[in-house]
Design a protein around this motif. Structure first.
Motif, PDB file in Angstrom:
ATOM      1  N   TRP A   1      37.422  45.877  44.907  1.00 21.00           N
ATOM      2  CA  TRP A   1      36.444  45.880  43.816  1.00 21.00           C
ATOM      3  C   TRP A   1      36.995  46.732  42.689  1.00 21.00           C
ATOM      4  CZ3 TRP A   1      31.440  49.198  44.436  1.00 21.00           C
ATOM      5  CH2 TRP A   1      30.626  49.075  43.303  1.00 21.00           C
TER       6      TRP A   1
ATOM      7  N   PHE B   1      42.065  39.626  36.752  1.00 25.99           N
ATOM      8  CA  PHE B   1      41.202  40.466  37.579  1.00 25.99           C
ATOM      9  C   PHE B   1      40.880  41.706  36.774  1.00 25.99           C
ATOM     10  CE2 PHE B   1      39.939  43.019  41.226  1.00 25.99           C
ATOM     11  CZ  PHE B   1      39.458  42.093  42.138  1.00 25.99           C
TER      12      PHE B   1
ATOM     13  N   ILE C   1      37.610  44.560  51.055  1.00 23.66           N
ATOM     14  CA  ILE C   1      36.934  44.045  49.874  1.00 23.66           C
ATOM     15  C   ILE C   1      37.482  44.879  48.732  1.00 23.66           C
ATOM     16  CG2 ILE C   1      34.744  43.752  48.665  1.00 23.66           C
ATOM     17  CD1 ILE C   1      33.420  43.525  51.462  1.00 23.66           C
TER      18      ILE C   1
ATOM     19  N   LEU D   1      47.009  39.077  45.577  1.00 23.83           N
ATOM     20  CA  LEU D   1      46.189  38.672  44.432  1.00 23.83           C
ATOM     21  C   LEU D   1      46.874  39.041  43.122  1.00 23.83           C
ATOM     22  CD1 LEU D   1      42.589  39.809  45.423  1.00 23.83           C
ATOM     23  CD2 LEU D   1      43.544  37.509  45.533  1.00 23.83           C
TER      24      LEU D   1
ATOM     25  N   HIS E   1      35.101  42.634  38.871  1.00 22.41           N
ATOM     26  CA  HIS E   1      35.557  41.624  39.823  1.00 22.41           C
ATOM     27  C   HIS E   1      35.709  42.227  41.217  1.00 22.41           C
ATOM     28  CE1 HIS E   1      37.474  38.500  36.902  1.00 22.41           C
ATOM     29  NE2 HIS E   1      36.190  38.687  36.689  1.00 22.41           N
ATOM     30  N   CYS E   2      35.478  41.392  42.207  1.00 23.27           N
ATOM     31  CA  CYS E   2      35.755  41.784  43.584  1.00 23.27           C
ATOM     32  C   CYS E   2      36.299  40.571  44.320  1.00 23.27           C
ATOM     33  CB  CYS E   2      34.519  42.344  44.276  1.00 23.27           C
ATOM     34  SG  CYS E   2      33.326  41.104  44.774  1.00 23.27           S
ATOM     35  N   ALA E   3      37.027  40.835  45.382  1.00 29.52           N
ATOM     36  CA  ALA E   3      37.582  39.763  46.201  1.00 29.52           C
ATOM     37  C   ALA E   3      37.793  40.271  47.611  1.00 29.52           C
ATOM     38  CB  ALA E   3      38.909  39.284  45.619  1.00 29.52           C
ATOM     39  N   GLN E   4      37.643  39.379  48.566  1.00 29.63           N
ATOM     40  CA  GLN E   4      38.018  39.695  49.935  1.00 29.63           C
ATOM     41  C   GLN E   4      39.484  39.300  50.080  1.00 29.63           C
ATOM     42  OE1 GLN E   4      34.806  39.033  52.998  1.00 29.63           O
ATOM     43  NE2 GLN E   4      34.125  37.604  51.408  1.00 29.63           N
ATOM     44  N   THR E   5      40.308  40.226  50.512  1.00 24.42           N
ATOM     45  CA  THR E   5      41.741  39.996  50.577  1.00 24.42           C
ATOM     46  C   THR E   5      42.345  40.897  51.635  1.00 24.42           C
ATOM     47  OG1 THR E   5      43.755  39.809  49.222  1.00 24.42           O
ATOM     48  CG2 THR E   5      42.289  41.684  48.759  1.00 24.42           C
TER      49      THR E   5
END
Length: 109
Positions: free
Chosen positions: A79, A61, A77, A54, A65-69
């Motif tokens: 965050w 970012f 996750i 990412l 913000h959060c993302a599954q990666t």
């Protein structure tokens, strides 16, 4: 409350704090996944960039913000909790030790 995808949210809070949970949509459900993840906190964007694809630059970012990666082939996750930056990695307990070892090794300690 972290948005994970369409119709999927993760509520993060202190144990037994059920005041945040209120069903307002017909057909909605709540599932307790408190034993599903453990948390690793990291304060270095550069460290995470060694194992994450990412774009973690503040323009893309930032706090909230959060993302599954994946980080080092481990599903997390990710965050960002502050602009300092501080990140929380929510990882399955069975991968936490591996991820902690990878982070230690990648930091050069």
């Amino acid at each position: 409350i972290l948005w994970l995808g369409p119709d999927e949210w993760l509520v993060v809070g202190p144990p037994d704090d059920h005041e945040l949970l209120a069903l307002t949509e017909p057909g909605a459900s709540i599932v307790d996944v408190s034993a599903n993840r453990t948390t690793v906190e990291v304060t270095s964007r550069e460290l995470l960039e060694h194992g994450c694809t990412l774009d973690l630059h503040p323009r893309a970012f930032h706090a909230g913000h959060c993302a599954q990666t994946t980080i080092a082939r481990t599903q997390v996750i990710l965050w960002q909790t502050s602009d300092a930056p501080t990140y929380r990695l929510l990882v399955r307990p069975s991968f936490a030790h591996y991820l902690a070892d990878w982070l230690t090794d990648a930091s050069g300690r």
